[in-house]
Write a protein that holds these residues in place. Structure first.
Motif, PDB file in Angstrom:
ATOM      1  N   SER A   1       0.790  -1.229   0.000  1.00  0.00           N
ATOM      2  CA  SER A   1       0.000   0.000   0.000  1.00  0.00           C
ATOM      3  C   SER A   1       0.820   1.275   0.000  1.00  0.00           C
ATOM      4  CB  SER A   1      -0.931   0.012   1.235  1.00  0.00           C
ATOM      5  OG  SER A   1      -1.702  -1.166   1.290  1.00  0.00           O
ATOM      6  N   GLY A   2       2.111   1.182   0.240  1.00  0.00           N
ATOM      7  CA  GLY A   2       2.925   2.380   0.311  1.00  0.00           C
ATOM      8  C   GLY A   2       2.869   3.016   1.687  1.00  0.00           C
ATOM      9  N   ILE A   3       3.585   4.118   1.845  1.00  0.00           N
ATOM     10  CA  ILE A   3       3.735   4.738   3.161  1.00  0.00           C
ATOM     11  C   ILE A   3       2.464   5.434   3.626  1.00  0.00           C
ATOM     12  CG2 ILE A   3       4.563   7.001   2.384  1.00  0.00           C
ATOM     13  CD1 ILE A   3       6.684   6.777   4.654  1.00  0.00           C
ATOM     14  N   GLY A   4       1.538   5.721   2.709  1.00  0.00           N
ATOM     15  CA  GLY A   4       0.302   6.401   3.093  1.00  0.00           C
ATOM     16  C   GLY A   4      -0.507   5.617   4.102  1.00  0.00           C
ATOM     17  N   ALA A   5      -0.672   4.321   3.864  1.00  0.00           N
ATOM     18  CA  ALA A   5      -1.428   3.482   4.800  1.00  0.00           C
ATOM     19  C   ALA A   5      -0.730   3.403   6.150  1.00  0.00           C
ATOM     20  CB  ALA A   5      -1.611   2.086   4.209  1.00  0.00           C
TER      21      ALA A   5
END
Length: 448
Positions: free
Chosen positions: A156-160
Motif C-alpha cells: 500500500s505504500g507509506i500512506g497506509a
C-alpha cells in the motif's frame, strides 16, 4: 494500569510500523549506512537533549497531562505528514528527517512521564512487574511493527502506514484521558513564582550527582551506550546489505520476541533481588549475545537468535534501572531525575550514531574489502564481502562494552545500590530540597 498499557502498546506498534517504513524510505534513496544512522540521529538527539527540560515540566503538572503532551505531539506530527502525503503531492524522503526530530521531542516526554506514572498505578512491590509489562509492550511493537510495516510498504505504500500510526496515537490519547491515577495532582505551590525550567532541569542533574550510587550507575550507562551503540547503529544497514529487507524484518521481529519474553519474565518474576548486580550481569550478557555473537553469526537464523537473547536481557536491565529510580527518588522529583538519567545515559547515543555511519561507509567497509587496517587481524573472522566491515565494527563495540560492564560490576556503588541507597517512603519530600528519606551512606565509603 491495563488501560494505559493497552493504549501505549497500540501506539508503540503504530510508531514501529512508521519507523520501519522510514528506514526503507531513506535506504531506497541511496543504500547508504549514513542515511540510516542519520535518521536514528534525528530521533535520538532531540530526545536526549530535551529530556531534562521535559522532566522539569513533568514535575510541574499532572502525570496524566504529561502523557497527553507526548501523545498529542506525535498525533500532530504524523497528522501533518499524512496531509502532506495525500494532499501535497506525496512524501519526499527529506521530509522524513524533520518529522523524526519532532517525534523525538514527543518521545522525550513519554518515557519520563510514563515511568513516573507507574508508581501511581501499582503498589511499590509490583513496580518490577509493571515495568516488565511496559517493556514487553515496547518489544511487542518490535514484533508487529517490522512485519506489518514491510507488508504495508510493499502493498500500500507509506500512506497506509501514516494512517495506522495516526489512529494509534488517537487510541493512546483516549486511554490516557479515561484513566484516573491515584495521587496524581498538580504539585503544591504550582501557583507560586517558579524558577526557570532550565534551573529545574539542572536540579535533576544535581540530585543525581549528590547520590553516588545513582551518579555512578548513570555514568556507567552513558559509557555503555557510547561503545555499544557504536555497533548497534550499523546492525540495520549491515543486515540490509547482506540479506535485504526480509532479513531486516526477521531480525527486528526477533528483537521484539526477545523483549516480550523478557517483559513477561520480569512481570512474573519481579526482577533480581540485587538489582545493581543483576543490571550489570545483564549488560555483560547483552555484549556477548547481541554484539559478539551477532557479529560472528553467518546468517538470518544466527542473527535472530543473538538479537532475541540480547533483547530479552535488555528488557531486564531497563526494567531494573527504572524500578531503582522509582523506589529511591521522591515522587515529586521523579520527572526531573528520569529526565536527567535519560539525558546523561543517552547523550552518548547520538554521538556514537553520528560517527558510526560515516565510519562504516568510508573506513570499515573499504578496509574489510581490502584486508587493511584492523582487518589485518580480524579479517579472517568476517571475510571481505559487503557488510563485513560493519560486522567488524559490531565485534569491536562488543569487546569495549564488555569491558565497561565488568567495570560497573566491580564498582560497589553500582553493584550494591539497593543496600547503599535506602528506599524512600510514600510521603512527599519536605519543601526546599530533594532529600530522599534516610539519605545515602557516606559518599566516600561507596566508591569502588
Amino acid at each position: 494500569m491495563l488501560l494505559v498499557w493497552s493504549g501505549q502498546a497500540v501506539s508503540l506498534v503504530g510508531s514501529a510500523v512508521l519507523r520501519f517504513a522510514f528506514i526503507i524510505e531513506v535506504w531506497s534513496s541511496g543504500e547508504q549506512a549514513t542515511a540510516v544512522t542519520a535518521l536514528s540521529l534525528c530521533a535520538l538527539l532531540p530526545q536526549a537533549l530535551f529530556s531534562p527540560f521535559a522532566g522539569a515540566i513533568i514535575d510541574r503538572i499532572r502525570k496524566r497531562s504529561a502523557l497527553q503532551i507526548a501523545d498529542i505531539g506525535g498525533l500532530l506530527t504524523v497528522g501533518a505528514l499524512t496531509l502532506v502525503h495525500f494532499f501535497g503531492g506525496g512524501l519526499e524522503p527529506w521530509q522524513v528527517y524533520p518529522a523524526t526530530v519532532l517525534l523525538g521531542v514527543s518521545a522525550a516526554f513519554q518515557l519520563p512521564a510514563l515511568t513516573a506514572a507507574v508508581p501511581l498505578l501499582v503498589r511499590k512491590d509490583q513496580l518490577g512487574r509493571a515495568n516488565g509489562l511496559l517493556a514487553g509492550a515496547r518489544s511487542a511493537a518490535g514484533i508487529c511493527g517490522p512485519a506489518l510495516g514491510g507488508v504495508m510498504v510493499a502493498l500500500s505504500g507509506i500512506g497506509a502506514v501514516l494512517v495506522i500510526d495516526l489512529a494509534s496515537y488517537a487510541f493512546a490519547l483516549i486511554g490516557v484521558r479515561i484513566v484516573r491515577m491515584r495521587g496524581d495532582k498538580v504539585p503544591e505551590g504550582a501557583g507560586a513564582p517558579r524558577t526557570k525550567i532550565t534551573a529545574e532541569a539542572v536540579d535533576g542533574l544535581r540530585y543525581l550527582f549528590r547520590h553516588a550510587s545513582l551518579r555512578d550507575m548513570t555514568v556507567n550507562f552513558c559509557t555503555v551506550n557510547l561503545v555499544m551503540v557504536f555497533g548497534f547503529a550499523v546492525i540495520q544497514p549491515m543486515v540490509l546489505l547482506k540479506s535485504g529487507n526480509g532479513a531486516l524484518a526477521a531480525v527486528n521481529s526477533a528483537i521484539g520476541v526477545g523483549g516480550v519474553v523478557g517483559g513477561l519474565l520480569m512481570a512474573a518474576w519481579g526482577g533480581p533481588k540485587n538489582r545493581g548486580r543483576g543490571m550489570m550481569l545483564g549488560i555483560v550478557g547483552m555484549c556477548l549475545t547481541a554484539q559478539l555473537a551477532m557479529s560472528l553469526a553467518g546468517g538470518v537464523a544466527g542473527w535472530c537468535a543473538a538479537m532475541l537473547l540480547g533483547s530479552l536481557l535488555m528488557t531486564l536491565v531497563n526494567a531494573s534501572m527504572q524500578a531503582i529510580v522509582q523506589t529511591k527518588v521522591p515522587h515529586e522529583w521523579q520527572g526531573r531525575v528520569f529526565g536527567a538519567v535519560m539525558f546523561l545515559s543517552q547523550i552518548s547515543v547520538p554521538v556514537a550514531t553520528a560517527v558510526s555511519g560515516p565510519l562504516a561507509d568510508h573506513v570499515f567497509e573499504p578496509q574489510a574489502a581490502d584486508g587493511a587496517g584492523v582487518f589485518v587481524l580480524i579479517g579472517p573472522l568476517f571475510g571481505d564481502g559487503p557488510g563485513s566491515g560493519m560486522a567488524g565494527m559490531l565485534f569491536l563495540a562488543g569487546v569495549a562494552g564488555l569491558a565497561v560492564a565488568l567495570w560497573g560490576l566491580a564498582s560497589r556503588s553500582i553493584r550494591d545500590i539497593d543496600v547503599l541507597l535506602p528506599d524512600i517512603d510514600d510521603t512527599p519530600a519536605e519543601p526546599g530540597g530533594p532529600r530522599a528519606e534516610g539519605g545515602e551512606k557516606d559518599d566516600d565509603a561507596v566508591r569502588a
